[in-house]
Design an enzyme around this catalytic site. Structure first.
Site, PDB file in Angstrom:
ATOM      1  N   GLU A   1      -7.186 -18.555  -9.796  1.00 16.18           N
ATOM      2  CA  GLU A   1      -7.402 -19.918  -9.278  1.00 16.18           C
ATOM      3  C   GLU A   1      -7.294 -20.951 -10.398  1.00 16.18           C
ATOM      4  O   GLU A   1      -7.088 -22.132 -10.133  1.00 16.18           O
ATOM      5  CB  GLU A   1      -8.763 -20.031  -8.589  1.00 16.18           C
ATOM      6  CG  GLU A   1      -8.851 -19.321  -7.246  1.00 16.18           C
ATOM      7  CD  GLU A   1      -7.975 -19.926  -6.156  1.00 16.18           C
ATOM      8  OE1 GLU A   1      -7.906 -21.166  -6.054  1.00 16.18           O
ATOM      9  OE2 GLU A   1      -7.341 -19.148  -5.413  1.00 16.18           O
TER      10      GLU A   1
ATOM     11  N   HIS B   1      -8.291 -10.008  -5.360  1.00 15.13           N
ATOM     12  CA  HIS B   1      -8.484  -8.567  -5.189  1.00 15.13           C
ATOM     13  C   HIS B   1      -9.533  -8.356  -4.109  1.00 15.13           C
ATOM     14  O   HIS B   1     -10.564  -9.005  -4.085  1.00 15.13           O
ATOM     15  CB  HIS B   1      -8.841  -7.882  -6.499  1.00 15.13           C
ATOM     16  CG  HIS B   1      -9.871  -8.611  -7.292  1.00 15.13           C
ATOM     17  ND1 HIS B   1      -9.608  -9.790  -7.945  1.00 15.13           N
ATOM     18  CD2 HIS B   1     -11.161  -8.342  -7.523  1.00 15.13           C
ATOM     19  CE1 HIS B   1     -10.688 -10.212  -8.541  1.00 15.13           C
ATOM     20  NE2 HIS B   1     -11.667  -9.359  -8.299  1.00 15.13           N
TER      21      HIS B   1
ATOM     22  N   ARG C   1     -15.309  -6.828   0.589  1.00 14.50           N
ATOM     23  CA  ARG C   1     -15.059  -8.259   0.463  1.00 14.50           C
ATOM     24  C   ARG C   1     -15.941  -9.014   1.458  1.00 14.50           C
ATOM     25  O   ARG C   1     -16.180  -8.527   2.576  1.00 14.50           O
ATOM     26  CB  ARG C   1     -13.584  -8.508   0.768  1.00 14.50           C
ATOM     27  CG  ARG C   1     -13.050  -9.873   0.376  1.00 14.50           C
ATOM     28  CD  ARG C   1     -13.229 -10.139  -1.077  1.00 14.50           C
ATOM     29  NE  ARG C   1     -12.147 -10.925  -1.654  1.00 14.50           N
ATOM     30  CZ  ARG C   1     -12.323 -11.774  -2.666  1.00 14.50           C
ATOM     31  NH1 ARG C   1     -13.527 -11.962  -3.190  1.00 14.50           N
ATOM     32  NH2 ARG C   1     -11.301 -12.411  -3.178  1.00 14.50           N
TER      33      ARG C   1
ATOM     34  N   LYS D   1     -14.470 -22.154 -13.433  1.00 19.64           N
ATOM     35  CA  LYS D   1     -14.011 -20.912 -14.053  1.00 19.64           C
ATOM     36  C   LYS D   1     -13.219 -21.180 -15.334  1.00 19.64           C
ATOM     37  O   LYS D   1     -13.275 -20.399 -16.290  1.00 19.64           O
ATOM     38  CB  LYS D   1     -13.147 -20.118 -13.060  1.00 19.64           C
ATOM     39  CG  LYS D   1     -13.958 -19.272 -12.091  1.00 19.64           C
ATOM     40  CD  LYS D   1     -14.585 -18.071 -12.806  1.00 19.64           C
ATOM     41  CE  LYS D   1     -15.293 -17.142 -11.842  1.00 19.64           C
ATOM     42  NZ  LYS D   1     -16.018 -16.052 -12.535  1.00 19.64           N
TER      43      LYS D   1
ATOM     44  N   THR E   1     -10.013 -16.061 -13.378  1.00 19.28           N
ATOM     45  CA  THR E   1      -9.373 -15.974 -12.067  1.00 19.28           C
ATOM     46  C   THR E   1      -8.032 -16.688 -12.021  1.00 19.28           C
ATOM     47  O   THR E   1      -7.826 -17.690 -12.731  1.00 19.28           O
ATOM     48  CB  THR E   1     -10.300 -16.616 -11.000  1.00 19.28           C
ATOM     49  OG1 THR E   1      -9.522 -16.881  -9.820  1.00 19.28           O
ATOM     50  CG2 THR E   1     -10.878 -17.937 -11.470  1.00 19.28           C
TER      51      THR E   1
ATOM     52  N   TYR F   1     -14.235 -24.719  -7.923  1.00 22.52           N
ATOM     53  CA  TYR F   1     -14.373 -23.335  -8.402  1.00 22.52           C
ATOM     54  C   TYR F   1     -13.421 -23.070  -9.566  1.00 22.52           C
ATOM     55  O   TYR F   1     -13.825 -22.542 -10.608  1.00 22.52           O
ATOM     56  CB  TYR F   1     -14.099 -22.375  -7.237  1.00 22.52           C
ATOM     57  CG  TYR F   1     -13.954 -20.931  -7.652  1.00 22.52           C
ATOM     58  CD1 TYR F   1     -15.055 -20.184  -8.052  1.00 22.52           C
ATOM     59  CD2 TYR F   1     -12.702 -20.311  -7.646  1.00 22.52           C
ATOM     60  CE1 TYR F   1     -14.917 -18.866  -8.427  1.00 22.52           C
ATOM     61  CE2 TYR F   1     -12.555 -18.985  -8.024  1.00 22.52           C
ATOM     62  CZ  TYR F   1     -13.666 -18.270  -8.412  1.00 22.52           C
ATOM     63  OH  TYR F   1     -13.522 -16.963  -8.795  1.00 22.52           O
TER      64      TYR F   1
ATOM     65  N   LEU G   1     -19.806 -11.057 -14.015  1.00 22.91           N
ATOM     66  CA  LEU G   1     -19.095 -11.167 -12.735  1.00 22.91           C
ATOM     67  C   LEU G   1     -19.812 -12.124 -11.784  1.00 22.91           C
ATOM     68  O   LEU G   1     -19.304 -12.407 -10.708  1.00 22.91           O
ATOM     69  CB  LEU G   1     -18.991  -9.787 -12.073  1.00 22.91           C
ATOM     70  CG  LEU G   1     -18.514  -8.627 -12.945  1.00 22.91           C
ATOM     71  CD1 LEU G   1     -18.320  -7.382 -12.080  1.00 22.91           C
ATOM     72  CD2 LEU G   1     -17.217  -8.968 -13.643  1.00 22.91           C
TER      73      LEU G   1
HETATM   74  P1  GDP Z   1      -8.744 -17.786  -2.610  1.00 23.17           P
HETATM   75  O1  GDP Z   1      -7.347 -17.544  -3.067  1.00 23.17           O
HETATM   76  O2  GDP Z   1      -9.759 -17.430  -3.622  1.00 23.17           O
HETATM   77  O3  GDP Z   1      -8.944 -19.148  -2.064  1.00 23.17           O
HETATM   78  O4  GDP Z   1      -8.980 -16.697  -1.424  1.00 23.17           O
HETATM   79  P2  GDP Z   1      -9.159 -16.850   0.151  1.00 23.17           P
HETATM   80  O5  GDP Z   1      -9.070 -15.472   0.698  1.00 23.17           O
HETATM   81  O6  GDP Z   1     -10.366 -17.646   0.493  1.00 23.17           O
HETATM   82  O7  GDP Z   1      -7.897 -17.711   0.623  1.00 23.17           O
HETATM   83  C1  GDP Z   1      -6.587 -17.278   0.397  1.00 23.17           C
HETATM   84  C2  GDP Z   1      -5.600 -18.229   1.080  1.00 23.17           C
HETATM   85  O8  GDP Z   1      -5.709 -18.089   2.497  1.00 23.17           O
HETATM   86  C3  GDP Z   1      -5.851 -19.714   0.785  1.00 23.17           C
HETATM   87  O9  GDP Z   1      -4.610 -20.324   0.501  1.00 23.17           O
HETATM   88  C4  GDP Z   1      -6.417 -20.252   2.086  1.00 23.17           C
HETATM   89  O10 GDP Z   1      -6.111 -21.629   2.322  1.00 23.17           O
HETATM   90  C5  GDP Z   1      -5.681 -19.392   3.081  1.00 23.17           C
HETATM   91  N1  GDP Z   1      -6.331 -19.346   4.393  1.00 23.17           N
HETATM   92  C6  GDP Z   1      -5.758 -19.640   5.583  1.00 23.17           C
HETATM   93  N2  GDP Z   1      -6.648 -19.551   6.582  1.00 23.17           N
HETATM   94  C7  GDP Z   1      -7.838 -19.193   6.018  1.00 23.17           C
HETATM   95  C8  GDP Z   1      -9.140 -18.951   6.533  1.00 23.17           C
HETATM   96  O11 GDP Z   1      -9.395 -19.047   7.722  1.00 23.17           O
HETATM   97  N3  GDP Z   1     -10.110 -18.585   5.625  1.00 23.17           N
HETATM   98  C9  GDP Z   1      -9.834 -18.472   4.287  1.00 23.17           C
HETATM   99  N4  GDP Z   1     -10.810 -18.093   3.447  1.00 23.17           N
HETATM  100  N5  GDP Z   1      -8.614 -18.708   3.774  1.00 23.17           N
HETATM  101  C10 GDP Z   1      -7.632 -19.065   4.621  1.00 23.17           C
END
Ligand code: GDP
Length: 324
Positions: free
Chosen positions: A129, A181, A186, A155, A127, A151, A82
């Site tokens: 992603e 998740h 988190r 992965k 993932t 990333y 992990l």
């Molecule tokens: P990810 O799917 O692993 O990238 O998980 P995140 O929680 O970092 O982001 C999820 C989605 O939220 C992505 O599409 C980001 O572009 C969007 N997002 C919008 N505003 C924010 C922000 O302020 N912080 C993060 N981390 N994500 C954001």
């Protein structure tokens, strides 16, 4: 004799929940801990109250020798990889470190297993992603990959290497393609926890606004506590395989955020500011998983709704911030 398990990334969100689950199942749980960066790396294990039940081993995914030592010391029959540099946003600023830890790190664990204990069972944390620029409306194990971040690319290397070691060397190596998740454990850099922490602060009068980037992005969000059960089930199968783990429902960042504000009786529009600083060089617009295979083969399904998850996270942040 209890079973021995080794978890890399035991100090992360999933590592903590998986360690708790394995302890409940009677395992002896060993964890590889890279002591760099974080001020208090064990805070999640502390919050779950399991720190003193674990056997922590200093080591690093980029250091093959330390993984070999961890395998020898733990005599692990199940190894869960992990450990990763897991935040998509940062992976653009540290693409090579991401490749080393998240990509080559997986190769190090697989090589160490092949050398030290090829009969141990292996789980690779893959993932959603990896789907990136999605090639099908609902992503399953057979959907082509198209990663959109350093990333995701790293992965994907770990994922295909897991498949290759299974096919080439007969390792019991499985890959869980987990959609987003989340949980109260988190990290604050991820959008759900950034939102629930901010909502709690705003509610308590410690903060006025919340700045986000692309709130039109859609994610298939589940509860990490449900997802670690799927990891364990994969390693209990006679045959190793790859599985998509998801809820099958997708929601915009905007709607997820609204759930959090509404829970504490606030209006999102009064506090939310869109800030270009949080947009990414390339975006994954939408993710939606198809968990049918996991349901039929593993008997696994997500049991926590997004509403329950966000409420759980807001409540935990309110408690933390009120010192309770
Ligand atoms: P990810 O799917 O692993 O990238 O998980 P995140 O929680 O970092 O982001 C999820 C989605 O939220 C992505 O599409 C980001 O572009 C969007 N997002 C919008 N505003 C924010 C922000 O302020 N912080 C993060 N981390 N994500 C954001």
């Amino acid at each position: 004799m209890s079973k021995q398990a080794l978890i890399t990334g035991i100090t992360g969100q999933d590592g903590a929940y998986l360690a708790q689950l394995l302890l409940q199942k009677g395992y002896e749980v060993h964890g590889l801990v890279a002591r760099r960066g974080s001020d208090h790396p064990l805070w999640r294990l502390d919050e779950l109250g399991i720190c003193d039940q674990l056997r922590l081993i200093d080591g690093d995914l980029t250091d093959l020798a330390s993984i070999v030592r961890a395998l020898q010391q733990s005599r692990a029959e199940e190894v869960y990889n992990l450990g990763a540099m897991s935040f998509v946003g940062t992976s653009w600023n540290q693409p090579l470190l991401t490749a080393q830890v998240t990509g080559v790190g997986a190769a190090n664990v697989l090589e160490a297993l092949r050398l030290v204990n090829p009969t141990a069972r292996f789980y690779q944390a893959s993932t959603s992603e990896m789907f990136g620029l999605i090639q099908a409306e609902r992503q399953s194990e057979s959907t082509p990959f198209y990663p959109r971040s350093p990333y995701g690319v790293a992965k994907l290397y770990g994922h295909w290497l897991t498949v290759n070691y299974r096919e080439s060397f007969g390792l019991h190596a499985s890959s869980g393609i987990l959609f987003n998740h989340e949980s109260p454990l988190r990290g604050l850099e991820f959008v759900t926890r950034k939102v629930t922490d901010a909502v709690a602060r705003i509610k308590l009068g410690k903060q006025r606004e919340l700045r986000l980037g692309n709130i039109d992005a859609k994610r298939d969000w589940g509860f990490a506590g449900d997802y670690v059960e799927a990891m364990w089930r994969m390693l209990q199968q006679d045959k190793p395989d790859d599985y998509v783990i998801a809820t099958g429902r997708t929601t915009t960042v905007r709607d997820m955020c609204r759930i959090a504000f509404e829970h504490v009786g606030l209006k999102m529009d009064d506090h939310l500011i869109i800030d270009p600083a949080f947009f990414r060089p390339a975006e994954v617009d939408v993710l939606l998983g198809d968990p049918a295979k996991a349901e039929s083969r593993l008997g696994w399904r997500a049991t926590t709704s997004l509403e329950q998850l966000i409420v759980m996270m807001v409540e935990a942040d309110l408690r933390r911030l009120s010192g309770g």
